[in-house]
Design a protein around this motif. Structure first.
Motif: not given
Length: 148
Positions: A26-30, A107-117
């Protein structure tokens, strides 16, 4: 099907755009668009850029939610969860993270940090009245059910 436009912001050509990690997710990883690794110490919060902005139809909102794996393994979550991105916002999408864990988290560049629904927002009109209709529950709230 709704069409949402996404714009990669300058300097973020290497950042992965939001994506679903499975067909029925349901979510897009950010992904984090930090310039340098950012350390989030226990109890600290930080606003993490994602390197993109959106244009959504008026009927939608985007909700920013924590990633369950980061929460379970490291105590990293979204502070205002879910965060809301309104359809008329055109700035960079950013994620407010907090470290509820025991150890610093990098937190590193291009690491998945959240999701967007994405959610549909119904058209609602508020009408002021002098009285509201009665219900069995009435004004009971905050854990009043099941406490007998």
């Amino acid at each position: 099907m709704f069409n949402v436009q996404i714009k990669r912001l300058p300097g973020n050509e290497d950042i992965q755009l939001p994506q679903k990690m499975s067909q029925m997710a349901s979510g897009f990883d950010l992904y984090a668009a930090v310039e340098e690794p950012a350390t989030l110490n226990p109890g600290e919060r930080a606003l993490i850029p994602t390197g993109f902005s959106l244009a959504m139809p008026a009927e939608l909102e985007a909700q920013i939610r924590p990633r369950s794996g980061l929460a379970l393994k490291h105590g990293i979550t979204s502070l205002n969860s879910p965060g809301t991105i309104d359809a008329d916002y055109r700035g960079e999408v950013k994620v407010l993270l907090i470290n509820h864990g025991q150890e610093p988290f990098v937190i590193r560049r291009n690491e998945r940090i959240a999701q967007m629904v994405f959610q549909i927002v119904p058209a609602v009109e508020l009408t002021e009245v002098d009285e509201l209709s009665d219900t069995e529950r009435g004004a009971g709230g905050f854990g009043h059910t099941g406490t007998k």
